[in-house]
Design a protein around this motif. Sequence first.
Motif, PDB file in Angstrom:
ATOM      1  N   PRO A  88       0.832  -1.200   0.000  1.00  0.00           N
ATOM      2  CA  PRO A  88       0.000   0.000   0.000  1.00  0.00           C
ATOM      3  C   PRO A  88       0.870   1.254   0.000  1.00  0.00           C
ATOM      4  CG  PRO A  88      -0.054  -1.054   2.139  1.00  0.00           C
ATOM      5  CD  PRO A  88       0.700  -1.964   1.217  1.00  0.00           C
ATOM      6  N   ARG A  90       1.242   4.191   1.503  1.00  0.00           N
ATOM      7  CA  ARG A  90       0.982   5.035   2.671  1.00  0.00           C
ATOM      8  C   ARG A  90       2.328   5.418   3.275  1.00  0.00           C
ATOM      9  NH1 ARG A  90      -3.688   1.491   5.656  1.00  0.00           N
ATOM     10  NH2 ARG A  90      -5.232   1.737   4.029  1.00  0.00           N
ATOM     11  N   ILE A 102       1.395   8.013  13.829  1.00  0.00           N
ATOM     12  CA  ILE A 102       0.814   7.934  12.494  1.00  0.00           C
ATOM     13  C   ILE A 102       0.376   9.348  12.131  1.00  0.00           C
ATOM     14  CG2 ILE A 102      -1.040   6.933  11.115  1.00  0.00           C
ATOM     15  CD1 ILE A 102      -1.036   4.550  13.018  1.00  0.00           C
ATOM     16  N   SER A 105      -3.299  12.919   8.698  1.00  0.00           N
ATOM     17  CA  SER A 105      -4.022  12.779   7.425  1.00  0.00           C
ATOM     18  C   SER A 105      -4.379  11.314   7.153  1.00  0.00           C
ATOM     19  CB  SER A 105      -3.199  13.349   6.282  1.00  0.00           C
ATOM     20  OG  SER A 105      -1.980  12.629   6.144  1.00  0.00           O
ATOM     21  N   VAL A 106      -3.482  10.387   7.510  1.00  0.00           N
ATOM     22  CA  VAL A 106      -3.736   8.960   7.312  1.00  0.00           C
ATOM     23  C   VAL A 106      -4.848   8.506   8.234  1.00  0.00           C
ATOM     24  CG1 VAL A 106      -2.735   6.643   7.478  1.00  0.00           C
ATOM     25  CG2 VAL A 106      -1.384   8.504   6.529  1.00  0.00           C
ATOM     26  N   LEU A 107      -4.845   8.973   9.496  1.00  0.00           N
ATOM     27  CA  LEU A 107      -5.904   8.615  10.431  1.00  0.00           C
ATOM     28  C   LEU A 107      -7.247   9.177   9.977  1.00  0.00           C
ATOM     29  CD1 LEU A 107      -4.154   9.036  13.897  1.00  0.00           C
ATOM     30  CD2 LEU A 107      -4.886   6.929  12.816  1.00  0.00           C
ATOM     31  N   ASP A 109      -8.194   9.829   6.846  1.00  0.00           N
ATOM     32  CA  ASP A 109      -8.649   9.038   5.688  1.00  0.00           C
ATOM     33  C   ASP A 109      -9.228   7.703   6.134  1.00  0.00           C
ATOM     34  OD1 ASP A 109      -7.871  11.022   3.970  1.00  0.00           O
ATOM     35  OD2 ASP A 109      -5.941  10.063   3.442  1.00  0.00           O
ATOM     36  N   SER A 110      -8.582   7.027   7.054  1.00  0.00           N
ATOM     37  CA  SER A 110      -9.046   5.741   7.563  1.00  0.00           C
ATOM     38  C   SER A 110     -10.396   5.897   8.256  1.00  0.00           C
ATOM     39  CB  SER A 110      -8.015   5.155   8.529  1.00  0.00           C
ATOM     40  OG  SER A 110      -8.514   3.978   9.108  1.00  0.00           O
ATOM     41  N   ASN A 111     -10.531   6.947   9.062  1.00  0.00           N
ATOM     42  CA  ASN A 111     -11.779   7.192   9.768  1.00  0.00           C
ATOM     43  C   ASN A 111     -12.912   7.446   8.773  1.00  0.00           C
ATOM     44  OD1 ASN A 111     -13.532   7.603  11.889  1.00  0.00           O
ATOM     45  ND2 ASN A 111     -12.940   9.747  12.205  1.00  0.00           N
ATOM     46  N   ARG A 113     -13.160   6.294   5.678  1.00  0.00           N
ATOM     47  CA  ARG A 113     -13.504   5.029   5.015  1.00  0.00           C
ATOM     48  C   ARG A 113     -14.347   4.147   5.920  1.00  0.00           C
ATOM     49  NH1 ARG A 113      -8.043   5.275   3.329  1.00  0.00           N
ATOM     50  NH2 ARG A 113      -7.512   3.736   4.912  1.00  0.00           N
ATOM     51  N   VAL A 114     -14.032   4.118   7.221  1.00  0.00           N
ATOM     52  CA  VAL A 114     -14.798   3.306   8.165  1.00  0.00           C
ATOM     53  C   VAL A 114     -16.214   3.834   8.272  1.00  0.00           C
ATOM     54  CG1 VAL A 114     -15.012   2.643  10.601  1.00  0.00           C
ATOM     55  CG2 VAL A 114     -12.806   2.459   9.438  1.00  0.00           C
TER      56      VAL A 114
END
Length: 122
Positions: A88, A90, A102, A105-107, A109-111, A113-114
């Motif tokens: 991936p 990332r 972390i 911005s990555v957190l 994006d993940s939030n 998507r969830v």
Amino acid sequence: MAGPRRWVDMRTIFLSVSLLALSAGASSAQVPYGSVVTDPAYMAQQQIDRQRAIALENQLNTLDARIQSEQRLREFEAAQPPPRLSAPERPAPNVSGAYATIPDSVLADSNARVRAASKNPR
């Protein structure tokens, strides 16, 4: 001369009677064809033989189909290149000290998507 001639005649008669007895015994032991075909034991044995032949043919066909399937599967796998797995894209977590960090911005994006996945009922 009567002695040897008599012996030959007796031997001929004995052989004739023996052959007649043997042929009569063999012919009396023979069973007519029609009675063998209608004999229940004979018919049952024929049915068992047919069923056994069918079962063996079914096993042979099953094994043949399995061998052909395995050959086709091997040919298919040989024709296909192995799948490539990509890592991936990332940013790697920043490990400093005892805890990993972390980027925000990555957190985020993940939030997102969830939350989107939880709102989408299947």
